[in-house]
Design a protein around this motif. Structure first.
Motif, PDB file in Angstrom:
ATOM      1  N   ASP A   2       0.856  -1.178   0.000  1.00 21.49           N
ATOM      2  CA  ASP A   2       0.000   0.000   0.000  1.00 21.49           C
ATOM      3  C   ASP A   2       0.900   1.239   0.000  1.00 21.49           C
ATOM      4  N   ARG A   3       0.885   2.007  -1.095  1.00 21.65           N
ATOM      5  CA  ARG A   3       1.828   3.135  -1.223  1.00 21.65           C
ATOM      6  C   ARG A   3       1.238   4.408  -0.610  1.00 21.65           C
ATOM      7  N   LYS A   4       1.052   4.350   0.709  1.00 21.14           N
ATOM      8  CA  LYS A   4       0.565   5.517   1.454  1.00 21.14           C
ATOM      9  C   LYS A   4       1.577   5.843   2.539  1.00 21.14           C
ATOM     10  N   ILE A   5       1.766   7.135   2.821  1.00 24.61           N
ATOM     11  CA  ILE A   5       2.671   7.532   3.888  1.00 24.61           C
ATOM     12  C   ILE A   5       2.101   8.751   4.604  1.00 24.61           C
ATOM     13  N   HIS A   6       2.239   8.741   5.923  1.00 25.14           N
ATOM     14  CA  HIS A   6       1.889   9.919   6.729  1.00 25.14           C
ATOM     15  C   HIS A   6       3.186  10.559   7.220  1.00 25.14           C
ATOM     16  N   ILE A   7       3.289  11.865   7.033  1.00 23.92           N
ATOM     17  CA  ILE A   7       4.471  12.614   7.473  1.00 23.92           C
ATOM     18  C   ILE A   7       4.064  13.529   8.617  1.00 23.92           C
ATOM     19  N   ILE A   8       4.783  13.414   9.735  1.00 23.49           N
ATOM     20  CA  ILE A   8       4.489  14.242  10.911  1.00 23.49           C
ATOM     21  C   ILE A   8       5.330  15.512  10.829  1.00 23.49           C
ATOM     22  N   GLY A   9       4.656  16.673  10.869  1.00 19.58           N
ATOM     23  CA  GLY A   9       5.364  17.953  10.812  1.00 19.58           C
ATOM     24  C   GLY A   9       5.424  18.488   9.392  1.00 19.58           C
ATOM     25  N   SER A  10       5.651  19.821   9.291  1.00 18.07           N
ATOM     26  CA  SER A  10       5.675  20.431   7.957  1.00 18.07           C
ATOM     27  C   SER A  10       6.805  21.446   7.827  1.00 18.07           C
ATOM     28  N   GLY A  11       7.927  21.173   8.497  1.00 18.24           N
ATOM     29  CA  GLY A  11       9.107  22.007   8.323  1.00 18.24           C
ATOM     30  C   GLY A  11       9.795  21.692   7.004  1.00 18.24           C
ATOM     31  N   PHE A  12      10.965  22.303   6.779  1.00 18.09           N
ATOM     32  CA  PHE A  12      11.666  22.145   5.498  1.00 18.09           C
ATOM     33  C   PHE A  12      11.918  20.675   5.147  1.00 18.09           C
ATOM     34  N   SER A  13      12.381  19.881   6.123  1.00 17.72           N
ATOM     35  CA  SER A  13      12.722  18.485   5.803  1.00 17.72           C
ATOM     36  C   SER A  13      11.467  17.674   5.469  1.00 17.72           C
ATOM     37  N   ALA A  14      10.398  17.897   6.237  1.00 15.73           N
ATOM     38  CA  ALA A  14       9.143  17.166   5.986  1.00 15.73           C
ATOM     39  C   ALA A  14       8.552  17.551   4.631  1.00 15.73           C
TER      40      ALA A  14
END
Length: 488
Positions: A2-14
């Protein structure tokens, strides 16, 4: 898979990682706990004034170009850059300041005027710095920190002694002027460590300074965040603000199965955290944390900061866009950050006035001022202390720049240790992450991939390559590449 991903945070690296993952065909959801995107690089607006809350220096423009080029874009597709001249100014005392020109020949002349023979030494130093920059940026910093062997190639072997000497030794070998020494030692502060603890190899920061120059995106650093959000959105990334992750849920196979967000469980089997690394691990059951409390407490962290965002009812004189105040003892201040953490007796500080360059950041005839005092992470933070230090630095500022400013303050907003902890879940309220000392470089930093939880990854200033905005962009790239490699 399943090609889903959750990313925590929204700074430059995220944000960088979200773009790379979406480009690779993943369905990406970014979860930001605050009500605006950008992590530490948020914006504050009041009464016609605009401030960048976090990063304010745009260095290493080639790293930004490389990021956007990976998506067939250019920074100029999204924002306009101005090269600052001077790049910055440094005050050493009353009526004693040096301006760092955008032109390298002018810098050589300034060095020669300050100390006869120093231009020749600076040229040799910068030749080494440029070679190191090319080695670092073209090769080393894009490695995922998995193995010590990543650092071994013919170029690095030739430079191995530079990993065991320090910036301080290298700078002071031939340069004697205290002013020039401070100018040359200053850029490593972006790496979060003292010059006597930073490997000489990191002199590539001096090439970033003198060779590549200091830039300003019109509208502020937040324009870069807006550009990355725009790019990510065009690639199909889904953003959710006010989405506070309280727990990373795992199954009996020690694999991520979900996230608890605002009291609701979201199913997911792949998570990348761009939030504070230490905080992210506290969202796991204790047995699944890679690094103990004692591990973190023994690490050398970059400073925290006391920040002030000030609206002035006049134009400020005798300063540049970026102005550093090095009129007090650098080593004494550094000891009070790293060796004997306490509020500094006589701190160095930094001020920036974007409205000198960028008319959009303040109403006509007024000035937007940003002041920063580096302080030890984890120290006491009270309103009384903040107020005392505001007056302390403005008194010095008035004396050094020979003008009255305090009576022209329209408003001020402060930000300090407690805010870094509350707003960004920052370990001990640090501002820049973990320092780049020899024992905290590359594979010796906390790992991108969790060794205890399947499908949990990390990006940002506590993992590779380290503190700063360009390294954050790179961290997002190498984290996403590692995930893609592991998932296929």
């Amino acid at each position: 898979m399943d090609r889903k991903i959750h990313i925590i945070g929204s700074g430059f690296s995220a944000l960088a990682a979200s773009c790379y993952m979406a480009k690779e065909g993943y369905k990406v959801t970014v979860l930001e706990k605050n009500n605006t995107l950008g992590g530490r690089a948020r914006q504050y607006k009041k009464d016609g004034f605009t401030f960048d809350l976090g990063p304010s220096w745009y260095w290493m423009p080639d790293v930004f170009e490389r990021f956007f080029a990976d998506f067939g874009k250019k920074p100029s597709d999204y924002y306009t850059l101005d090269k600052l001249n001077p790049g910055y100014e440094v005050y050493f005392g009353e009526n004693s300041s040096l301006k760092i020109s955008e032109n390298l020949d002018d810098i050589y002349k300034m060095f020669e005027q300050e100390e006869k023979g120093s231009a020749k030494h600076l040229q040799t130093f910068l030749d080494s710095a440029k070679a190191n920059y090319e080695t670092a940026i073209l090769d080393l910093v894009y490695k995922p920190g998995v193995s010590p062997l990543e650092l071994v190639n013919t170029t690095t072997i030739a430079r191995v002694t530079q990993f065991f000497s320090t910036i301080r030794k290298q700078v002071r070998k031939n340069i004697k002027s205290p002013k020039l020494i401070q100018i040359l030692e200053f850029p490593v502060l972006f790496l979060g460590a003292k010059p006597n603890n930073t490997p000489a190899f990191y002199n590539f920061m001096n090439y970033a300074d003198f060779g590549l120059g200091t830039w300003h995106p019109r509208g502020g650093m937040y324009k870069v965040i807006e550009a990355m959000v725009s790019l990510a959105t065009s690639l199909g990334v889904n953003f959710k603000v006010n989405a506070n992750v309280k727990k990373i849920i795992t199954n009996k196979n020690k694999t991520v199965s979900g996230l608890l967000v605002n009291g609701q469980e979201i199913k997911t089997n792949l998570v990348l955290s761009g939030a504070d690394y230490h905080h992210t691990e506290t969202l796991l059951d204790e047995s699944l944390r890679q690094y103990s409390a004692s591990y973190w407490s023994k690490k050398t962290f970059a400073p925290s900061s006391l920040l002030f965002y000030v609206g002035f009812d006049k134009k400020i004189e005798n300063v540049s866009h970026h102005t550093l105040f090095f009129d007090s003892d650098f080593d004494a201040h550094a000891k009070e950050i790293y060796d004997n953490p306490k509020w500094p007796t006589d701190p160095l500080f930094y001020a920036n006035f974007t409205s000198i360059t960028d008319k959009t950041s303040a109403p006509q005839g007024k000035e937007a001022g940003f002041f920063l005092i580096p302080i030890a992470p984890g120290i006491e933070d009270t309103e009384e202390l903040r107020e005392a230090y505001f007056h302390k630095i403005l008194d010095r500022f008035e004396k050094l720049t020979n003008q009255e400013v305090k009576k022209y303050v329209i408003f001020k907003k402060s930000f300090c240790v407690k805010d870094f902890e509350q707003e960004y879940n920052s370990y001990k309220g640090n501002a820049y992450g973990m320092a780049n000392t020899l024992l905290q470089t590359a594979f010796l930093r906390p790992k991108i991939k969790s060794s205890k939880v399947n499908n949990l990854y990390f990006t940002g200033q506590l993992t590779v390559p380290g503190p700063g905005v360009p390294p954050a962009l790179i961290s997002g790239k190498i984290a996403s590449e590692l995930i893609i490699k592991k998932q296929h």
